[in-house]
Design a protein around this motif. Structure first.
Motif, PDB file in Angstrom:
ATOM      1  N   GLN A  40       0.839  -1.211   0.000  1.00 15.25           N
ATOM      2  CA  GLN A  40       0.000   0.000   0.000  1.00 15.25           C
ATOM      3  C   GLN A  40       0.867   1.250   0.000  1.00 15.25           C
ATOM      4  OE1 GLN A  40      -3.299   0.488  -0.022  1.00 15.25           O
ATOM      5  NE2 GLN A  40      -4.161  -1.501   0.449  1.00 15.25           N
ATOM      6  N   LYS A  44      -1.657   6.282   2.433  1.00 12.45           N
ATOM      7  CA  LYS A  44      -3.025   5.776   2.620  1.00 12.45           C
ATOM      8  C   LYS A  44      -3.147   4.862   3.835  1.00 12.45           C
ATOM      9  CE  LYS A  44      -5.452   3.900  -0.497  1.00 12.45           C
ATOM     10  NZ  LYS A  44      -5.971   3.103  -1.598  1.00 12.45           N
ATOM     11  N   CYS A 126      -6.344   2.798   5.050  1.00  9.31           N
ATOM     12  CA  CYS A 126      -6.181   1.633   5.919  1.00  9.31           C
ATOM     13  C   CYS A 126      -5.865   2.078   7.332  1.00  9.31           C
ATOM     14  CB  CYS A 126      -5.017   0.763   5.437  1.00  9.31           C
ATOM     15  SG  CYS A 126      -5.288   0.014   3.838  1.00  9.31           S
ATOM     16  N   GLU A 137      -9.487  -1.507   5.340  1.00 11.39           N
ATOM     17  CA  GLU A 137      -9.473  -0.386   4.387  1.00 11.39           C
ATOM     18  C   GLU A 137     -10.918   0.062   4.216  1.00 11.39           C
ATOM     19  OE1 GLU A 137      -7.985   0.373  -0.211  1.00 11.39           O
ATOM     20  OE2 GLU A 137      -7.383  -1.458   0.818  1.00 11.39           O
TER      21      GLU A 137
END
Length: 159
Positions: A40, A44, A126, A137
């Motif tokens: 990821q 985020k 997340c 998420e």
């Protein structure tokens, strides 16, 4: 089948769509390492920090894993003169979560929650599902159906 955490059950009760991510985690793993293992973008993946103000109120701040909480900005966001990080040993009795597995969802008691405003730039982000090795998420709009939160600029500026 993976086990469900309390956070996942709470999301399901409210019919909030989420994706779960699991990884082999350790309490000493950094948020950036978690983001890398999950593939990821670290911008985020958010970490949950619990603080205590001079007023003895506790506040929860959720920020990108690669950033530091700016205590002055955070205090201003919640209308306090000053705040400090909660001592690690106080986390479990207060929230029911261990360090590295703290989630803004499903704490023993709800505390005023502020999420860094950068979250608004993501369709989903997340955060810990309440156990080391588990992340969920969720879209910021969907999360608002489960816990009330505000957004603010609460991270330290890059040097």
């Amino acid at each position: 089948m993976e086990e469900k955490t309390n956070v996942m059950r709470l999301l399901e009760q409210k019919k909030i769509p989420y994706k779960s991510h699991t990884y082999q985690g350790t309490p000493s793993m950094s948020g950036e390492e978690v983001a890398a293992v999950l593939g990821q973008d670290p911008a985020k993946v958010f970490k949950t920090l619990v603080t205590v103000a001079k007023s003895r109120q506790n506040y929860v701040f959720v920020i990108p894993v690669g950033k530091e909480l700016d205590l002055k900005k955070a205090a201003k966001a919640v209308g306090e003169k000053s705040i400090d990080m909660l001592k690690a040993k106080e986390l479990l009795p207060l929230t029911g979560y261990v360090h590295g597995g703290c989630s803004p969802v499903g704490m023993k008691k709800f505390f005023k929650t502020t999420i860094d405003e950068s979250v608004l730039g993501h369709g989903a982000f997340c955060f810990s599902a309440g156990k080391i090795g588990y992340q969920v998420e969720v879209s910021p709009a969907e999360l608002a159906k489960l816990i009330p939160y505000q957004t603010a600029d609460i991270t330290a500026d890059e040097p």
